[in-house]
Design a protein around this motif. Structure first.
Motif, short mmCIF file in Angstrom:
data_model
loop_
_atom_site.label_atom_id
_atom_site.label_comp_id
_atom_site.label_asym_id
_atom_site.label_seq_id
_atom_site.Cartn_x
_atom_site.Cartn_y
_atom_site.Cartn_z
N LEU A 121 0.82 -1.21 0.00
CA LEU A 121 0.00 0.00 0.00
C LEU A 121 0.86 1.26 0.00
O LEU A 121 0.40 2.33 -0.42
CB LEU A 121 -0.93 0.00 1.22
N ASP A 122 2.10 1.14 0.49
CA ASP A 122 3.00 2.29 0.46
C ASP A 122 3.57 2.53 -0.93
O ASP A 122 4.20 3.56 -1.19
CB ASP A 122 4.15 2.09 1.46
N GLU A 123 3.37 1.56 -1.84
CA GLU A 123 3.88 1.68 -3.21
C GLU A 123 2.79 2.09 -4.20
O GLU A 123 3.04 2.90 -5.09
CB GLU A 123 4.49 0.34 -3.65
N VAL A 124 1.61 1.50 -4.03
CA VAL A 124 0.49 1.81 -4.94
C VAL A 124 -0.77 2.01 -4.11
O VAL A 124 -1.22 1.09 -3.42
CB VAL A 124 0.27 0.67 -5.96
N ASN A 125 -1.33 3.20 -4.20
CA ASN A 125 -2.61 3.50 -3.53
C ASN A 125 -3.73 3.00 -4.44
O ASN A 125 -3.91 3.51 -5.55
CB ASN A 125 -2.73 5.01 -3.31
N PRO A 126 -4.51 2.01 -4.01
CA PRO A 126 -5.56 1.47 -4.88
C PRO A 126 -6.65 2.47 -5.24
O PRO A 126 -7.41 2.24 -6.18
CB PRO A 126 -6.13 0.31 -4.05
N ASP A 127 -6.72 3.59 -4.51
CA ASP A 127 -7.71 4.62 -4.81
C ASP A 127 -7.17 5.70 -5.74
O ASP A 127 -7.89 6.65 -6.07
CB ASP A 127 -8.21 5.27 -3.51
N ASP A 128 -5.91 5.55 -6.15
CA ASP A 128 -5.30 6.51 -7.07
C ASP A 128 -5.23 5.88 -8.46
O ASP A 128 -4.37 5.03 -8.72
CB ASP A 128 -3.89 6.87 -6.58
N PRO A 129 -6.12 6.26 -9.37
CA PRO A 129 -6.18 5.62 -10.69
C PRO A 129 -4.86 5.70 -11.45
O PRO A 129 -4.50 4.76 -12.17
CB PRO A 129 -7.28 6.40 -11.42
N GLU A 130 -4.13 6.79 -11.30
CA GLU A 130 -2.88 6.95 -12.03
C GLU A 130 -1.82 5.97 -11.52
O GLU A 130 -1.10 5.35 -12.31
CB GLU A 130 -2.37 8.38 -11.90
N GLN A 131 -1.71 5.83 -10.19
CA GLN A 131 -0.75 4.87 -9.65
C GLN A 131 -1.10 3.44 -10.06
O GLN A 131 -0.22 2.65 -10.41
CB GLN A 131 -0.72 4.98 -8.12
N VAL A 132 -2.38 3.11 -10.03
CA VAL A 132 -2.82 1.77 -10.42
C VAL A 132 -2.50 1.51 -11.89
O VAL A 132 -2.00 0.44 -12.25
CB VAL A 132 -4.33 1.59 -10.14
N ARG A 133 -2.77 2.49 -12.73
CA ARG A 133 -2.51 2.34 -14.16
C ARG A 133 -1.04 2.10 -14.44
O ARG A 133 -0.66 1.19 -15.18
CB ARG A 133 -2.99 3.57 -14.93
N ARG A 134 -0.18 2.93 -13.82
CA ARG A 134 1.26 2.79 -14.05
C ARG A 134 1.78 1.46 -13.52
O ARG A 134 2.63 0.83 -14.15
CB ARG A 134 2.01 3.95 -13.38
N ALA A 135 1.27 1.02 -12.36
CA ALA A 135 1.70 -0.26 -11.81
C ALA A 135 1.30 -1.41 -12.73
O ALA A 135 2.08 -2.34 -12.95
CB ALA A 135 1.10 -0.46 -10.41
N PHE A 136 0.10 -1.34 -13.28
CA PHE A 136 -0.34 -2.40 -14.19
C PHE A 136 0.51 -2.41 -15.46
O PHE A 136 0.92 -3.48 -15.93
CB PHE A 136 -1.82 -2.22 -14.54
N GLU A 137 0.77 -1.24 -16.00
CA GLU A 137 1.60 -1.16 -17.20
C GLU A 137 3.00 -1.72 -16.93
O GLU A 137 3.58 -2.40 -17.78
CB GLU A 137 1.70 0.30 -17.67
N PHE A 138 3.52 -1.44 -15.73
CA PHE A 138 4.84 -1.97 -15.39
C PHE A 138 4.83 -3.49 -15.37
O PHE A 138 5.73 -4.14 -15.91
CB PHE A 138 5.29 -1.44 -14.02
N VAL A 139 3.81 -4.08 -14.74
CA VAL A 139 3.75 -5.54 -14.64
C VAL A 139 3.63 -6.17 -16.02
O VAL A 139 4.30 -7.16 -16.33
CB VAL A 139 2.58 -5.98 -13.74
N VAL A 140 2.79 -5.59 -16.88
CA VAL A 140 2.63 -6.14 -18.23
C VAL A 140 3.96 -6.08 -18.98
O VAL A 140 4.36 -7.04 -19.65
CB VAL A 140 1.53 -5.38 -19.00
N THR A 141 4.67 -4.95 -18.85
CA THR A 141 5.97 -4.81 -19.51
C THR A 141 6.96 -5.82 -18.96
O THR A 141 7.72 -6.46 -19.71
CB THR A 141 6.51 -3.39 -19.31
N MET A 142 6.97 -5.98 -17.63
CA MET A 142 7.90 -6.91 -17.01
C MET A 142 7.59 -8.35 -17.41
O MET A 142 8.48 -9.12 -17.78
CB MET A 142 7.86 -6.79 -15.49
N MET A 143 6.33 -8.74 -17.36
CA MET A 143 5.95 -10.11 -17.70
C MET A 143 6.28 -10.43 -19.15
O MET A 143 6.73 -11.53 -19.48
CB MET A 143 4.46 -10.32 -17.43
N THR A 144 6.08 -9.46 -20.03
CA THR A 144 6.42 -9.65 -21.44
C THR A 144 7.92 -9.89 -21.60
O THR A 144 8.35 -10.69 -22.43
CB THR A 144 5.99 -8.43 -22.27
#
Length: 341
Positions: A121-144
């Motif tokens: 929760l100290d890394e990504v606030n689930p109520d912050d759409p921008e943080q959630v979006r960037r975190a998801f994009e990071f994971v997709v990039t990393m997994m690829t």
């Protein structure tokens, strides 16, 4: 985290199924890699059929158990240099401890690998759409990048009890496109295993990816590196006893190891063994292939009340032979030795 399943369709549906009584949407983001999200289930099955893996079976693996009365033990647990353990026929001075029992029948082959990447929760606030979006994009990039020839579906959620944002990656167990991982070539149609599914090696590759690309997404690895984690292999028993204010035999040995290393006499193995005995720990040096190319050394430790000794590698790399000798050499030369993690 990583897991495996013999039914890919069930896992693919689970990641998007709304929970009963939920008031918030479960799926925040989803994306398909080498497949489309709505048709991932059918596309996964199509790849398995293409490579003759649909409905594939495998023999139930053998089990290794303590011998029954009258039985003679034949196998012993060993460890490779990378720490991975395996069963082998006992030979030489190695005492057999278990018997091998062949598996009965066949079970379904693994169809999918399940990888979960989670943020605090100290890394990504689930109520912050921008943080959630960037975190998801990071994971997709990393997994690829970690699985360059694998078909997968990624689903971002924040519906756990802690509300921590996490991404489920459902990976096709059959490689789709030829790829190279850790210097090894994986041809299309081959089942994922080894470097692709071993959690330790996956975490090492993820750590390296975060070092290289994390800054682009504001991501950093706050957990200890895998090298540091392997330095001490704390078991469930070690942790459970610690939470109760108790100390396991393995932790008693670890503490004795550190205390003994701080003794002025611990500048060579003989001195260290003597000091450890004063701390009520018997140290045994085992040499395999003595005098031959590839001669190997291993240390084990035992308290008086222990029926069998514990290998240094089981306690962690810090307590294994090579690390122990290096620490003793550092003591002898007056240099600062590597401390217990």
């Amino acid at each position: 985290m990583i897991g495996k399943t013999a039914v890919a369709a069930r896992l693919l549906r689970y990641t998007e199924k709304e929970k009963a009584g939920g008031t918030e949407p479960r799926v925040l983001y989803s994306e398909g890699i080498r497949c489309r999200v709505p048709t991932a289930e059918r596309e996964f099955a199509a790849v398995r059929r293409m490579h003759g893996k649909q409905g594939a079976k495998r023999k139930v693996p053998a089990k290794y158990e303590l011998p029954e009365p009258g039985e003679v033990a034949t196998h012993v647990r060993r460890a490779r240099p990378n720490g991975r353990k395996y069963w082998a026929l006992a030979a030489g001075s190695a005492a057999a401890t278990h018997v091998r029992r062949e598996g009965d029948g066949y079970v379904d082959e693994i169809q999918a690998v399940h990888v979960i990447v989670s943020f605090g929760l100290d890394e990504v606030n689930p109520d912050d759409p921008e943080q959630v979006r960037r975190a998801f994009e990071f994971v997709v990039t990393m997994m690829t990048g970690l699985f360059p020839g694998v078909q997968m579906k990624c689903v971002g959620q924040a519906d756990s009890a802690s509300r921590a944002f996490h991404v489920h990656g459902v990976l096709q167990a059959v490689v789709v496109e030829r790829m190279e991982v850790d210097g090894q070539i994986w041809e299309a149609g081959r089942k994922m295993s080894g470097a692709l599914t071993d959690i330790g090696r996956l975490r090492e590759r993820a750590d390296n990816f975060i070092k290289q690309r994390g800054v682009e997404y504001g991501v950093e690895q706050k957990l200890p590196s895998m090298t540091k984690q392997k330095a001490e292999n704390r078991s469930t028993r070690d942790r459970r006893m610690a939470t109760k204010g108790q100390t396991s035999n393995h932790d008693i040995i670890r503490s004795a190891f550190e205390d003994s290393m701080d003794d002025p006499r611990s500048v060579d193995l003989d001195g260290f063994v003597e000091v450890m005995s004063e701390n009520h720990v018997t140290v045994n040096l085992r040499v395999s292939r003595a005098g031959k190319p590839g001669e190997k050394h291993a240390l084990s430790y035992r308290l008086d009340e222990m029926k069998t000794p514990v290998r240094g590698t089981s306690l962690g790399a810090h307590y294994a032979f090579d690390s122990t000798i290096q620490q003793l050499e550092d003591n002898a030369s007056g240099q600062e030795r590597e401390r217990r993690p």
